[in-house]
Every structure is written in C-alpha cells, then in structure tokens.
Scaffold this motif. Structure first.
Motif, PDB file in Angstrom:
ATOM      1  N   LEU A 246      27.795  30.396  42.708  1.00 30.08           N
ATOM      2  CA  LEU A 246      29.114  29.780  42.293  1.00 30.08           C
ATOM      3  C   LEU A 246      30.188  30.686  41.986  1.00 30.08           C
ATOM      4  CD1 LEU A 246      27.510  27.255  39.424  1.00 30.08           C
ATOM      5  CD2 LEU A 246      27.992  26.764  42.094  1.00 30.08           C
ATOM      6  N   THR A 247      30.875  31.019  43.210  1.00 29.65           N
ATOM      7  CA  THR A 247      31.577  31.946  43.097  1.00 29.65           C
ATOM      8  C   THR A 247      32.804  31.952  42.156  1.00 29.65           C
ATOM      9  OG1 THR A 247      31.049  32.691  45.392  1.00 29.65           O
ATOM     10  CG2 THR A 247      33.161  33.893  44.690  1.00 29.65           C
ATOM     11  N   GLU A 248      33.580  30.824  42.244  1.00 34.50           N
ATOM     12  CA  GLU A 248      34.809  30.525  41.431  1.00 34.50           C
ATOM     13  C   GLU A 248      34.065  30.503  40.064  1.00 34.50           C
ATOM     14  OE1 GLU A 248      37.901  30.462  42.229  1.00 34.50           O
ATOM     15  OE2 GLU A 248      37.041  31.049  44.192  1.00 34.50           O
ATOM     16  N   ILE A 249      33.198  29.973  39.566  1.00 35.33           N
ATOM     17  CA  ILE A 249      32.603  30.100  37.980  1.00 35.33           C
ATOM     18  C   ILE A 249      32.364  31.414  37.847  1.00 35.33           C
ATOM     19  CG2 ILE A 249      30.946  29.259  36.751  1.00 35.33           C
ATOM     20  CD1 ILE A 249      30.715  26.569  38.093  1.00 35.33           C
ATOM     21  N   THR A 250      31.527  32.086  38.667  1.00 32.74           N
ATOM     22  CA  THR A 250      31.305  33.351  38.344  1.00 32.74           C
ATOM     23  C   THR A 250      32.734  34.489  38.041  1.00 32.74           C
ATOM     24  OG1 THR A 250      29.464  33.352  39.744  1.00 32.74           O
ATOM     25  CG2 THR A 250      30.411  35.679  39.167  1.00 32.74           C
ATOM     26  N   LYS A 251      33.843  34.147  38.869  1.00 36.31           N
ATOM     27  CA  LYS A 251      35.041  34.721  38.559  1.00 36.31           C
ATOM     28  C   LYS A 251      35.549  34.613  37.174  1.00 36.31           C
ATOM     29  CE  LYS A 251      36.566  35.198  43.362  1.00 36.31           C
ATOM     30  NZ  LYS A 251      37.479  34.751  44.323  1.00 36.31           N
ATOM     31  N   CYS A 252      35.629  33.114  36.840  1.00 40.80           N
ATOM     32  CA  CYS A 252      35.960  32.591  35.566  1.00 40.80           C
ATOM     33  C   CYS A 252      35.374  33.237  34.370  1.00 40.80           C
ATOM     34  CB  CYS A 252      36.122  31.357  35.381  1.00 40.80           C
ATOM     35  SG  CYS A 252      37.267  30.432  36.503  1.00 40.80           S
ATOM     36  N   LEU A 253      33.865  33.302  34.499  1.00 43.99           N
ATOM     37  CA  LEU A 253      32.996  33.908  33.608  1.00 43.99           C
ATOM     38  C   LEU A 253      33.468  35.203  33.294  1.00 43.99           C
ATOM     39  CD1 LEU A 253      29.660  31.958  34.478  1.00 43.99           C
ATOM     40  CD2 LEU A 253      31.181  31.530  32.306  1.00 43.99           C
ATOM     41  N   LEU A 254      33.612  36.177  34.188  1.00 41.72           N
ATOM     42  CA  LEU A 254      33.686  37.519  34.159  1.00 41.72           C
ATOM     43  C   LEU A 254      35.024  37.613  33.473  1.00 41.72           C
ATOM     44  CD1 LEU A 254      32.468  38.958  37.683  1.00 41.72           C
ATOM     45  CD2 LEU A 254      31.327  39.347  35.287  1.00 41.72           C
ATOM     46  N   GLU A 255      36.090  36.990  34.024  1.00 45.09           N
ATOM     47  CA  GLU A 255      37.412  36.853  33.161  1.00 45.09           C
ATOM     48  C   GLU A 255      37.123  36.599  31.735  1.00 45.09           C
ATOM     49  OE1 GLU A 255      40.132  34.646  35.834  1.00 45.09           O
ATOM     50  OE2 GLU A 255      39.814  35.873  37.252  1.00 45.09           O
ATOM     51  N   ALA A 256      36.430  35.646  31.495  1.00 46.15           N
ATOM     52  CA  ALA A 256      36.205  35.415  30.158  1.00 46.15           C
ATOM     53  C   ALA A 256      35.484  36.245  29.140  1.00 46.15           C
ATOM     54  CB  ALA A 256      35.932  33.793  29.813  1.00 46.15           C
ATOM     55  N   GLY A 257      34.828  37.195  29.816  1.00 47.15           N
ATOM     56  CA  GLY A 257      34.069  38.031  28.874  1.00 47.15           C
ATOM     57  C   GLY A 257      32.470  37.807  29.261  1.00 47.15           C
TER      58      GLY A 257
END
Length: 461
Positions: A246-257
């Motif tokens: 889930l690439t898009e979710i992975t990006k969001c999670l990383l951005e959120a810490g």
C-alpha cells in the motif's frame, strides 16, 4: 451461510428464495412486497383474502401477517421512501415501531430503514418513537449499521437525534466499521462529529486507522492519518502497509511519523516485509528512513530484497522453525536470568516470528519491557497474551503490572481482580492487587484535594 435479509434488496431476496414469478408466490410474500412498494390498496386486498372468514378485519390482518419473519412495517420502510404506507401502518393499524422481526438476525424497523438507505422512513420512525439505542447481542446499534453500510445522510440524522458517535460494540465503533468498509464520506461525517480516532476494539485491539490499513481502504486511512490518528499503535500500521504493497498509505504514515524501525509481531521490519511481500518501490521508499539491520550484510535496496527472500524461505521449514524457536526461548530465558533484559527481549522477539501469539513468550517479553521501564510495550504484549488465552491468570498478572507502571491504578485493580479469580493462589498477584488498591485510593485523594482544596475530604472517601 444463511443469507441475511438486510444484505440485498427485498425483491431480490424473495426472487432468490421463490423464483421470479410473483403470481406463484405465497400470498404472505406478495403481501410484504406490496408493503415494500408502498401499495396500500394491494396490501389491503391481500389482507382481505388472508382473512378468509372476515373475523379479524383488514387492519388486524395487516398487523398480524408476516413472511420470513418480516411484517408489513419491516418491508415498507425498506421501500422507495413512500411515507403514506408507513403512516397507515403506524398511525392507523398501530404497528410497533420497535418490534423486531423474527428472523435469525432479529432486526427492528429502523434497522431495515437504515439497511435500505431510506432516509425519510428512518426520520418517520424516529419521530414516532423508534429507539436508536437498541442493541443486539454484540452491542451493535443502528449507528453502527448505518456506518457499516456507508449511509452518510442517515448517520447525520442519527447523530442529530442523540446517537453516540463513539458507540461501543464487539465489532468496534461506527468509525471502525466505516473505515474497514472503505466508506470515505461516512468517515468524514464521523470525524466532523469528533469521533475518537484512536479508540480500540477490545476483541482485536484495532484502532480505526489500523482497521482501514488492514482493509486496504486507502482513502479512509488517509483521512484518519490527516486527522491525527496514532500511527504507532499496537498493530504496526506501517508494517502492514509495507506487507500489502500500500504505497500511498506507506507515504502518509511516514509523513505522519510512523516508526520505520518498529517490527511487526514476528520481529520483521517494514522494509523486510516490503521486500518479501510488497514491491521494490516500497523498499526504496522505506530505505532512507530505516536504520541498518545488523544481520543484513549488504545494506542496499537489492541487498535487503535478497536477504528478506532468503530468510522467508528458511522460515517455511516448520521443523527448523520450531527447533529455532525452542533454542531462542532457552537463550532468552538465560539472558533474563542474567538480568540482560535487552538481549532477552531481542531473543524472545526472534522466537515469536514462528508463533506471534505464543502466550508464554509474550508474557516473558512483557516482563522484559517492565524491567526496561517501557510500560506501554509491556501492556501491548500482555494484552496480546490475554487475547490468546483469556483464562490464563498470568496474562492478567502481566497486564496488571504494566498498568501499574503506567499509573492506571483503577484499570489495574479490575484486571488483577479477574486474574485472582482465575488463579486465587497467586500470592504475588494478590500483593500487587492490594498495592494497586492503595495507590488507587491515594490517587483519588490527591484528585479530591486538588478539586476541593481540603485534605480533610480524603478521609471521607
């Protein structure tokens, strides 16, 4: 599995059961279809035929006739929003707006209206006394059903009439159910009404964002992450997203810490999971944020992918896994005895790769976290341990210890009480219980003093 009458339109349900030729259906089936279509004349006509001797009268026959557990009101509110039939059935015939159908799932008229997305009917029923707080055996109410079905406008209506936005059930809150079903607009409505974004489902310890990630509901996961959901909870959102590609979710999670160096329940890092189950793109995404893993000789994107695939092949050998698990447990026990709790926790984590819900191993690792002063990790392992074996007193003991470290004395008392019911001879747990009771009272006194400005009041509690 039996088909639930709320899962598909009523006409389709009856056609599957009886065939497409309505004229061949039993009169009771044609009766509920007439109610469903809002055809009062047809409804009364069939009622007269069913009242063969004319003893009961049309209205009484209408009230008494059912098919497959449904009466006319259950069928009518699932219709096309025609309120005339609803008024006839409730105001003239006097049908009960809270009467369950007699199907296996036992649904009220309001639940039928919600399932059918019939907003006018739902409003009519509420105006006539429908109980929006009625629960089934799992604690599910109509707000849960509306959220699960993605009926955003009905969710708004129910909230305006006093439904609890964080209503608990065994299946979660409305926000959990909307998220796991991918109903983006419903998640938005619930967030606008300040739904608790970090509420846990007791049965599986999922928060709404974890439910969305587990269900691969990317739009819902993004909404919850942007709303400030805890991305480092019990169930390792980032690890799951990496595993499922889930690439898009992975990006969001990383951005959120989200912590890229936090392993899943089997001790595997998100980047390792991406290497085995996900895509190269996800490994490349995680690589700059991940600390080098000691046993990966070639710390590069290709090196990680090759290492992860080789290790995964080795884990497929059950005999080797069980032998390794036993050896690691023994080494972990030895490290614990030598008070090397960090080493012990690492060894237990490796052993848990073979069986992430090994009760004794989870209890042992929970003890390690306690010795290392990490109450939150100790609590997470203790809860997993309790889920695996709810009747094991030791699991409650470990949870009680963790709650004590986190200064949750009231919860600790509750958990330890249950633990002592299961293991009444456990002197260590009994001692901990009384210590928790003492600290709970002390905590209450301190709070009372701060509120009232008089320590004298503590003596009265």
């Amino acid at each position: 599995m039996a088909l639930d009458i709320l899962d598909i339109p009523l006409n389709s349900f009856l056609e599957q059961a009886l065939g497409k030729d309505e004229d061949a259906w039993p009169p009771e089936a044609r009766f509920v279809v007439a109610a469903h279509r809002g055809n009062i004349g047809r409804l009364k006509e069939i009622a007269r035929r069913l009242d063969k001797n004319g003893k009961r009268g049309v209205d009484a026959t209408v009230a008494a006739t059912t098919y497959q557990g449904m009466n006319a009101l259950h069928a009518a509110v699932r219709g096309l929003g025609k309120l005339a039939v609803c008024r006839y059935l409730v105001d003239q015939v006097g049908m009960d707006v809270n009467m369950w159908d007699t199907s296996e799932s036992k649904k009220t008229p309001l639940e039928h209206a919600v399932a059918g997305g019939n907003l006018p009917a739902a409003r009519f029923l509420l105006d006539h006394g429908a109980d929006l707080h009625q629960e089934n055996e799992k604690g599910v109410t109509v707000i849960h059903l509306a959220a699960m079905k993605g009926k955003s406008e009905i969710v708004k209506l129910l909230l305006s009439r006093g439904a609890d936005v964080d209503a608990k059930s065994e299946e979660g809150t409305p926000l959990h159910l909307a998220a796991v079903k991918g109903h983006e607009s419903t998640v938005e409505v619930l967030l606008e009404h300040q739904a608790d974004i970090n509420k846990l489902v007791p049965s599986c310890l999922l928060t709404p964002v974890e439910a969305a990630v587990f269900a691969a509901s990317t739009p819902c996961a993004k909404l919850l992450i942007q709303a400030g959901a805890n991305v480092n909870g019990v169930n390792h959102c980032l690890a799951r997203a990496a595993k499922d590609g889930l690439t898009e979710i992975t990006k969001c999670l990383l951005e959120a810490g989200a912590d890229p160096n936090r392993p899943d329940e089997r001790g595997r890092m998100p980047i390792e999971l991406a290497a085995v189950y996900g895509r190269r793109e996800d490994v490349e995404l995680l690589f700059p944020f991940t600390s080098p893993i000691p046993n990966v000789a070639d710390w590069s994107v290709d090196g990680i992918i090759n290492h992860a695939k080789l290790e995964n092949m080795q884990l497929m050998d059950d005999d080797a896994v069980n032998m390794r698990k036993s050896d690691l447990k023994q080494q972990g026990d030895e490290a614990f005895e030598n008070q090397d709790y960090t080493k012990a926790s690492v060894l237990y984590t490796k052993a848990l790769r073979a069986d992430p819900y090994d009760c004794k191993m989870l209890a042992n690792r929970s003890r390690c976290w306690l010795r290392l002063g990490d109450g939150q990790k100790a609590l997470e392992d203790a809860i997993k341990c309790k889920i695996s074996n709810r009747d094991w007193g030791e699991a409650h003991h470990r949870e009680g210890e963790a709650l004590m470290m986190l200064k949750e004395y009231e919860k600790a008392c509750e958990v330890l009480t249950r633990g002592l019911e299961l293991d009444p001879e456990n002197d260590e747990m009994d001692k901990l219980f009384w210590e928790a009771m003492k600290l709970k009272r002390s905590d209450a006194c301190t709070s009372a003093t701060l509120r009232n400005g008089s320590p004298f009041l503590c003596s009265l509690t």
